[in-house]
Design a protein around this motif. Structure first.
Motif, PDB file in Angstrom:
ATOM      1  N   ALA A  67      13.670 -23.445  33.636  1.00 19.80           N
ATOM      2  CA  ALA A  67      13.612 -22.128  32.972  1.00 19.80           C
ATOM      3  C   ALA A  67      13.430 -22.339  31.475  1.00 19.80           C
ATOM      4  O   ALA A  67      14.341 -22.070  30.681  1.00 19.80           O
ATOM      5  CB  ALA A  67      14.883 -21.343  33.260  1.00 19.80           C
ATOM      6  N   PRO A  68      12.255 -22.810  31.058  1.00 21.68           N
ATOM      7  CA  PRO A  68      12.068 -23.171  29.641  1.00 21.68           C
ATOM      8  C   PRO A  68      12.181 -21.995  28.684  1.00 21.68           C
ATOM      9  O   PRO A  68      12.448 -22.193  27.500  1.00 21.68           O
ATOM     10  CB  PRO A  68      10.654 -23.766  29.620  1.00 21.68           C
ATOM     11  N   ASP A  69      11.978 -20.764  29.157  1.00 19.66           N
ATOM     12  CA  ASP A  69      12.039 -19.604  28.278  1.00 19.66           C
ATOM     13  C   ASP A  69      13.394 -18.905  28.310  1.00 19.66           C
ATOM     14  O   ASP A  69      13.529 -17.777  27.816  1.00 19.66           O
ATOM     15  CB  ASP A  69      10.942 -18.600  28.668  1.00 19.66           C
ATOM     16  N   CYS A  70      14.396 -19.559  28.881  1.00 19.68           N
ATOM     17  CA  CYS A  70      15.732 -18.953  28.939  1.00 19.68           C
ATOM     18  C   CYS A  70      16.216 -18.642  27.515  1.00 19.68           C
ATOM     19  O   CYS A  70      16.216 -19.514  26.643  1.00 19.68           O
ATOM     20  CB  CYS A  70      16.706 -19.917  29.614  1.00 19.68           C
ATOM     21  N   PRO A  71      16.629 -17.393  27.240  1.00 24.43           N
ATOM     22  CA  PRO A  71      17.001 -17.009  25.873  1.00 24.43           C
ATOM     23  C   PRO A  71      18.474 -17.232  25.531  1.00 24.43           C
ATOM     24  O   PRO A  71      18.922 -16.838  24.454  1.00 24.43           O
ATOM     25  CB  PRO A  71      16.678 -15.513  25.856  1.00 24.43           C
ATOM     26  N   GLN A 110      13.641  -6.963  21.366  1.00 26.80           N
ATOM     27  CA  GLN A 110      12.964  -7.699  22.432  1.00 26.80           C
ATOM     28  C   GLN A 110      13.836  -8.855  22.932  1.00 26.80           C
ATOM     29  O   GLN A 110      13.948  -9.089  24.128  1.00 26.80           O
ATOM     30  CB  GLN A 110      11.613  -8.226  21.937  1.00 26.80           C
ATOM     31  N   THR A 111      14.455  -9.562  21.990  1.00 21.79           N
ATOM     32  CA  THR A 111      15.348 -10.652  22.373  1.00 21.79           C
ATOM     33  C   THR A 111      16.541 -10.118  23.160  1.00 21.79           C
ATOM     34  O   THR A 111      16.951 -10.711  24.161  1.00 21.79           O
ATOM     35  CB  THR A 111      15.844 -11.398  21.120  1.00 21.79           C
ATOM     36  N   ALA A 112      17.097  -9.004  22.726  1.00 19.19           N
ATOM     37  CA  ALA A 112      18.239  -8.418  23.418  1.00 19.19           C
ATOM     38  C   ALA A 112      17.892  -8.073  24.861  1.00 19.19           C
ATOM     39  O   ALA A 112      18.697  -8.299  25.777  1.00 19.19           O
ATOM     40  CB  ALA A 112      18.709  -7.169  22.674  1.00 19.19           C
ATOM     41  N   GLU A 113      16.698  -7.558  25.093  1.00 17.25           N
ATOM     42  CA  GLU A 113      16.268  -7.218  26.458  1.00 17.25           C
ATOM     43  C   GLU A 113      16.145  -8.463  27.320  1.00 17.25           C
ATOM     44  O   GLU A 113      16.585  -8.489  28.474  1.00 17.25           O
ATOM     45  CB  GLU A 113      14.943  -6.475  26.401  1.00 17.25           C
ATOM     46  N   ALA A 114      15.562  -9.526  26.749  1.00 18.00           N
ATOM     47  CA  ALA A 114      15.422 -10.775  27.494  1.00 18.00           C
ATOM     48  C   ALA A 114      16.782 -11.391  27.798  1.00 18.00           C
ATOM     49  O   ALA A 114      17.011 -11.943  28.888  1.00 18.00           O
ATOM     50  CB  ALA A 114      14.561 -11.754  26.697  1.00 18.00           C
ATOM     51  N   THR A 120      21.003 -12.851  31.581  1.00 25.38           N
ATOM     52  CA  THR A 120      22.430 -12.840  31.883  1.00 25.38           C
ATOM     53  C   THR A 120      22.694 -12.194  33.237  1.00 25.38           C
ATOM     54  O   THR A 120      23.446 -12.726  34.062  1.00 25.38           O
ATOM     55  CB  THR A 120      23.199 -12.082  30.783  1.00 25.38           C
ATOM     56  N   THR A 121      22.060 -11.067  33.473  1.00 24.49           N
ATOM     57  CA  THR A 121      22.234 -10.368  34.747  1.00 24.49           C
ATOM     58  C   THR A 121      21.754 -11.215  35.913  1.00 24.49           C
ATOM     59  O   THR A 121      22.417 -11.298  36.958  1.00 24.49           O
ATOM     60  CB  THR A 121      21.473  -9.031  34.710  1.00 24.49           C
ATOM     61  N   ALA A 122      20.606 -11.866  35.742  1.00 28.08           N
ATOM     62  CA  ALA A 122      20.055 -12.697  36.819  1.00 28.08           C
ATOM     63  C   ALA A 122      20.965 -13.877  37.135  1.00 28.08           C
ATOM     64  O   ALA A 122      21.192 -14.224  38.300  1.00 28.08           O
ATOM     65  CB  ALA A 122      18.667 -13.188  36.434  1.00 28.08           C
ATOM     66  N   LEU A 123      21.511 -14.521  36.092  1.00 25.61           N
ATOM     67  CA  LEU A 123      22.396 -15.664  36.320  1.00 25.61           C
ATOM     68  C   LEU A 123      23.652 -15.244  37.066  1.00 25.61           C
ATOM     69  O   LEU A 123      24.071 -15.895  38.027  1.00 25.61           O
ATOM     70  CB  LEU A 123      22.763 -16.312  34.984  1.00 25.61           C
TER      71      LEU A 123
END
Length: 470
Positions: A351-355, A397-401, A406-409
């Motif tokens: 998951a290289p784009d994990c924020p 945008q960062t907050a949405e990502a 977080t929800t997915a994890l």
């Protein structure tokens, strides 16, 4: 004594008339007053605070006066020391700031500390160290003692000594009716119970007395490995945790560090797997136990050393400057191979784009699983691991990502969880059902009943609260 500020400003509350009868020694400020922003701003900048009134309390008397006025006017009340856990906006009412109350008194013969409402763990360690004593602080000694302990307090040395609330002997607390009370296991036991793990639901603590540990040095530090090696290192770490004694306190962390000058090279701007260690036994034995993890994958940075306990902040190396953070947590029953694979799919090298700046798995068990010396409201003793995430909010945008990741994890790890969180790191508190996840149903019900006894008007309604039972 300082007279209440009297410059006229538009506000929903007048400057309290009661304060003229029993003056507040600290500042009394409203929006627009000089110093207001400094009084209301905490470490976590994600939620700006705009209370109608803020008081800079200098002692228990100020808090008693403020609470009596709040009770007389039905004004909601919040309290803040360091603001590390400020995951909710304080948008009205009265905020009591306790940062001026930093007194720490050590009794080396009884091995206890009496700690005022605004003291940080750093203050306690500095006072205790000359006596060869230590405390059950968390991963940053910049956090406030009181708020941390009210949530149970998950210490760096938790597997060895248990929760911070386990060592509390007594509290001095102002309940919402403005009464200053002393409570311990024998005096108002329901109040004492609720203050250890029930967070700030039944009163504002002005000081506590806790036991200290006869400890001056530990083996501590961390190994940093490339993030891409997490797929090998994490399974090795989880298997290793099944073999170590309770003197070994550790956490596995995935770090995606920004390219900021405050972060030292070579860690700056990198993706890292880290294992943090705190060992309270013989250093040579600790080195022997840790050796297999040092050879599991290549180690880029190794900070493990025998250290004075006052250097404990270097183990987890948490940020020292305020920032806008989004945090969350979950308690896990276990981490079998399929759980590890699912975890890495969400936040590992795949998951290289994990924020998320930090994703951590803390090893629980040991003394954290023991029954408390006196019954309390901590509901995390059945967990084997603790999952925590931290992200820095920089733009919408960062907050949405961050929210999506977080929800997915948490959805992915839910089958392996206890269904509960820890109140201190729960993150932004939602509705009553969401906040209730910090406790078992039985403890939540009892908290509501105790709240009805001490705060029936629900004046303490900001943050991770429960509603009084009918």
């Amino acid at each position: 004594m300082t007279a209440p500020h009297s410059t006229p400003h538009s506000t929903s509350h007048p400057i309290p008339a009661l304060f003229s009868l029993s003056p507040i020694r600290g500042p009394v400020l409203r929006p627009g007053d000089d110093g207001y922003a400094d009084e209301v701003t905490g470490f976590n900048l994600s939620q700006p605070h705009t209370p109608d009134l803020v008081i800079g309390a200098t002692g228990a008397d100020d808090i008693v006066t403020a609470m009596r006025w709040a009770a007389a006017t039905n004004t909601p009340v919040s309290v803040q020391a360091t603001g590390h856990g400020a995951n909710f906006p304080i948008d009205s009412g009265l905020l009591i700031n306790t940062t001026r109350m930093t007194d720490v008194r050590i009794d080396p013969h009884q091995r206890t500390a009496t700690i005022a409402a605004g003291a940080k763990w750093r203050h306690v360690l500095e006072a205790a160290a000359p006596h060869g004593l230590a405390a059950l602080n968390g991963t940053s000694t910049d956090t406030g003692v009181i708020g941390y302990t009210l949530g149970g307090g998950l210490p760096v040395l938790g597997r060895t000594y248990g929760y911070a609330s386990d060592l509390v002997r007594s509290f001095q607390v102002v309940t919402p009716d403005g009464t200053l009370r002393e409570t311990d296991a024998a005096h108002e036991p329901d109040l004492f119970w609720a203050l250890r793990g029930g967070k700030g639901n039944v009163g504002i603590v002005t000081s506590l007395v806790c036991e200290l540990l006869p400890l001056s040095r530990i083996l501590g530090g961390a190994i940093y490995c490339a993030g891409k090696d997490a797929e090998t290192l994490l399974p090795a770490y989880i298997n290793w945790t099944h073999t170590v004694p309770p003197q070994m306190c550790t956490a596995f962390t995935l770090l995606r560090l920004p390219p900021l000058p405050q972060i030292p090279e070579p860690l700056r701007g990198g993706f890292w797997s880290r294992i943090a260690f705190a060992w309270t036994g013989d250093p040579a034995e600790g080195e022997r136990l840790i050796a297999p993890l040092r050879t599991a994958v290549p180690v880029a940075v190794d900070t493990l050393t025998t250290m004075d306990y006052t250097a404990v902040d270097t183990i987890y190396a948490e940020p020292q400057d305020p920032l806008p953070a989004r945090e969350s947590c979950a308690l896990l029953r276990d981490l079998p191979p399929d759980a590890i694979r699912a975890f890495l799919t969400q936040v590992g090298p795949a998951a290289p784009d994990c924020p998320l700046l930090l994703v951590e798995l803390r090893h629980m068990g040991g003394a954290l699983a023991n029954p408390p010396p006196t019954e309390d409201a901590v509901c995390a003793r059945d967990a084997q691991y603790f999952l925590e995430t931290v992200a820095v909010l920089t733009d919408p945008q960062t907050a949405e990502a961050i929210e999506k990741a977080t929800t997915a994890l948490h959805a992915t790890m839910a089958p392996y969880g206890t269904g509960r969180t820890m109140v201190n790191i729960h993150g932004r508190p939602g509705n009553e059902a969401d906040r209730a996840r910090a406790w078992t149903p039985e403890v939540h019900t009892r908290l509501r009943q105790t709240k009805a006894t001490y705060d029936p008007a629900n004046l303490l309604r900001f943050g991770h609260t429960v509603t009084p039972a009918a």
